[in-house]
Write a protein that holds these residues in place. Structure first.
Motif, PDB file in Angstrom:
ATOM      1  N   ALA A  60      16.833  42.358  57.431  1.00 22.30           N
ATOM      2  CA  ALA A  60      17.021  41.257  58.375  1.00 22.30           C
ATOM      3  C   ALA A  60      18.342  40.545  58.138  1.00 22.30           C
ATOM      4  N   VAL A  61      18.650  40.266  56.875  1.00 24.74           N
ATOM      5  CA  VAL A  61      19.887  39.552  56.545  1.00 24.74           C
ATOM      6  C   VAL A  61      21.103  40.414  56.860  1.00 24.74           C
ATOM      7  N   THR A  62      21.024  41.713  56.568  1.00 19.88           N
ATOM      8  CA  THR A  62      22.140  42.612  56.881  1.00 19.88           C
ATOM      9  C   THR A  62      22.439  42.602  58.378  1.00 19.88           C
ATOM     10  N   ARG A  63      21.403  42.668  59.192  1.00 18.48           N
ATOM     11  CA  ARG A  63      21.596  42.660  60.643  1.00 18.48           C
ATOM     12  C   ARG A  63      22.264  41.362  61.102  1.00 18.48           C
ATOM     13  N   LEU A  64      21.801  40.259  60.574  1.00 15.86           N
ATOM     14  CA  LEU A  64      22.378  38.974  60.982  1.00 15.86           C
ATOM     15  C   LEU A  64      23.835  38.854  60.548  1.00 15.86           C
ATOM     16  N   LEU A  65      24.152  39.295  59.351  1.00 17.18           N
ATOM     17  CA  LEU A  65      25.543  39.238  58.886  1.00 17.18           C
ATOM     18  C   LEU A  65      26.422  40.193  59.699  1.00 17.18           C
ATOM     19  N   ALA A  66      25.888  41.351  60.044  1.00 18.07           N
ATOM     20  CA  ALA A  66      26.657  42.286  60.871  1.00 18.07           C
ATOM     21  C   ALA A  66      26.922  41.691  62.250  1.00 18.07           C
ATOM     22  N   GLN A  67      25.931  41.010  62.812  1.00 24.36           N
ATOM     23  CA  GLN A  67      26.129  40.341  64.102  1.00 24.36           C
ATOM     24  C   GLN A  67      27.181  39.243  63.983  1.00 24.36           C
ATOM     25  N   ALA A  68      27.142  38.502  62.885  1.00 22.72           N
ATOM     26  CA  ALA A  68      28.138  37.452  62.676  1.00 22.72           C
ATOM     27  C   ALA A  68      29.536  38.049  62.558  1.00 22.72           C
ATOM     28  N   ARG A  69      29.651  39.194  61.910  1.00 26.70           N
ATOM     29  CA  ARG A  69      30.956  39.858  61.790  1.00 26.70           C
ATOM     30  C   ARG A  69      31.468  40.292  63.164  1.00 26.70           C
ATOM     31  N   THR A  70      30.573  40.850  63.981  1.00 27.38           N
ATOM     32  CA  THR A  70      30.967  41.265  65.331  1.00 27.38           C
ATOM     33  C   THR A  70      31.472  40.087  66.156  1.00 27.38           C
ATOM     34  N   ARG A  71      30.883  38.928  65.955  1.00 22.74           N
ATOM     35  CA  ARG A  71      31.266  37.726  66.697  1.00 22.74           C
ATOM     36  C   ARG A  71      32.469  37.017  66.082  1.00 22.74           C
ATOM     37  N   GLY A  72      33.001  37.561  64.983  1.00 21.72           N
ATOM     38  CA  GLY A  72      34.131  36.932  64.313  1.00 21.72           C
ATOM     39  C   GLY A  72      33.772  35.690  63.530  1.00 21.72           C
ATOM     40  N   GLU A  73      32.494  35.552  63.177  1.00 17.58           N
ATOM     41  CA  GLU A  73      32.027  34.349  62.489  1.00 17.58           C
ATOM     42  C   GLU A  73      31.837  34.554  60.989  1.00 17.58           C
ATOM     43  N   LEU A  74      32.008  35.798  60.520  1.00 18.25           N
ATOM     44  CA  LEU A  74      31.818  36.097  59.106  1.00 18.25           C
ATOM     45  C   LEU A  74      33.168  36.127  58.410  1.00 18.25           C
ATOM     46  N   ALA A  75      33.219  35.561  57.216  1.00 16.36           N
ATOM     47  CA  ALA A  75      34.463  35.514  56.459  1.00 16.36           C
ATOM     48  C   ALA A  75      34.967  36.920  56.164  1.00 16.36           C
ATOM     49  N   ALA A  76      36.267  37.068  56.153  1.00 16.10           N
ATOM     50  CA  ALA A  76      36.881  38.357  55.836  1.00 16.10           C
ATOM     51  C   ALA A  76      36.480  38.793  54.429  1.00 16.10           C
ATOM     52  N   GLY A  77      36.206  40.086  54.286  1.00 16.57           N
ATOM     53  CA  GLY A  77      35.869  40.610  52.975  1.00 16.57           C
ATOM     54  C   GLY A  77      34.392  40.578  52.651  1.00 16.57           C
ATOM     55  N   VAL A  78      33.567  39.936  53.497  1.00 17.01           N
ATOM     56  CA  VAL A  78      32.118  39.921  53.255  1.00 17.01           C
ATOM     57  C   VAL A  78      31.501  41.173  53.858  1.00 17.01           C
ATOM     58  N   LYS A  79      30.938  42.029  53.024  1.00 16.45           N
ATOM     59  CA  LYS A  79      30.276  43.250  53.478  1.00 16.45           C
ATOM     60  C   LYS A  79      28.800  42.943  53.705  1.00 16.45           C
ATOM     61  N   PRO A  80      28.286  43.065  54.931  1.00 21.53           N
ATOM     62  CA  PRO A  80      26.918  42.638  55.229  1.00 21.53           C
ATOM     63  C   PRO A  80      25.849  43.190  54.299  1.00 21.53           C
ATOM     64  N   SER A  81      25.845  44.497  54.054  1.00 20.64           N
ATOM     65  CA  SER A  81      24.755  45.079  53.257  1.00 20.64           C
ATOM     66  C   SER A  81      24.788  44.589  51.813  1.00 20.64           C
ATOM     67  N   THR A  82      25.984  44.495  51.242  1.00 21.05           N
ATOM     68  CA  THR A  82      26.107  44.027  49.855  1.00 21.05           C
ATOM     69  C   THR A  82      25.781  42.544  49.752  1.00 21.05           C
ATOM     70  N   ALA A  83      26.316  41.758  50.673  1.00 18.22           N
ATOM     71  CA  ALA A  83      26.060  40.320  50.654  1.00 18.22           C
ATOM     72  C   ALA A  83      24.584  40.021  50.882  1.00 18.22           C
ATOM     73  N   ALA A  84      23.926  40.834  51.713  1.00 19.16           N
ATOM     74  CA  ALA A  84      22.515  40.595  52.007  1.00 19.16           C
ATOM     75  C   ALA A  84      21.663  40.687  50.745  1.00 19.16           C
ATOM     76  N   VAL A  85      21.887  41.695  49.935  1.00 17.71           N
ATOM     77  CA  VAL A  85      21.112  41.845  48.701  1.00 17.71           C
ATOM     78  C   VAL A  85      21.347  40.658  47.773  1.00 17.71           C
ATOM     79  N   THR A  86      22.601  40.232  47.649  1.00 18.83           N
ATOM     80  CA  THR A  86      22.917  39.086  46.800  1.00 18.83           C
ATOM     81  C   THR A  86      22.230  37.827  47.306  1.00 18.83           C
TER      82      THR A  86
END
Length: 211
Positions: free
Chosen positions: A128-154
């Protein structure tokens, strides 16, 4: 007959969850569950075969599956990082107020003393978190360098740790204050244009009263 059997299983699950949450797995006996539920030990063994099977049923009831999780992050019209915060606050509330969720969390923490594999929700959370972070990246809302799958686990690991330790942390702050502080720090790293206080306030507005 089916209604009676269903009512018996529900009573046993609720009693077992209450006792597991308060006393732990090792501290709860089949006789305890029988006394608390008003059902015979024979009824327990008929429906669940063993204390281990009953513990697994409790964990699966809410903690391991989190049945409303998909609805929380699929709602349209809400920015993904805001959805993420709302989702987390809902899970935190459940781990505080829902006896099935609290029991499941304690059973998972005590899993090495249970002769069965206790399921956990972390894989579902991470997806769930990976999907949300990936959506945020697509919208340009995620900070550069944040990898959704890795950040989600953390995020999942840190969040569950906070849920587990919130009542034991020094400083005398309420759970709400602790979660707010965690998100203010976390969002500063996640957002492309950091506005953690604003996003957190909007997420809080979406929560039902008391969250």
């Amino acid at each position: 007959m089916q209604d009676r059997a269903r009512a018996t299983r529900t009573a046993l699950l609720e009693s077992a969850a209450h006792l597991f949450a308060e006393q732990g797995y090792a501290g709860t006996s089949v006789n305890d569950i029988s006394d608390h539920s008003g059902k015979t030990s024979g009824a327990i063994y008929f429906h669940y075969a063993s204390k281990e099977k009953l513990a697994l049923a409790v964990a699966r009831e809410q903690f391991a599956t989190w049945p409303r999780l998909a609805d929380s992050y699929a709602a349209p019209g809400v920015p993904p990082l805001e959805k993420l915060v709302v989702l987390s606050l809902g899970v935190a509330r459940s781990l505080t107020e829902d006896v099935m969720a609290r029991a499941g969390a304690r059973l998972w923490a005590e899993r090495r003393g249970i002769d069965a594999v206790v399921p956990a929700p972390f894989g579902v959370w991470a997806v769930a978190v990976t999907r949300l972070l990936a959506q945020a990246r697509t919208r340009g809302e995620l900070a550069a360098g944040v990898k959704p799958s890795t950040a989600a686990v953390t995020l999942v690991c840190a969040f569950f740790g906070l849920c587990t330790l919130a009542d034991e942390l020094p400083g005398g702050r309420s759970r709400k204050e602790q979660f707010d502080q965690w998100w203010l720090l976390t969002l500063t790293s996640l957002q492309a244009a950091p506005d953690p206080a604003g996003l957190l306030a909007r997420a809080r507005e979406r929560m039902p009263a008391g969250a």
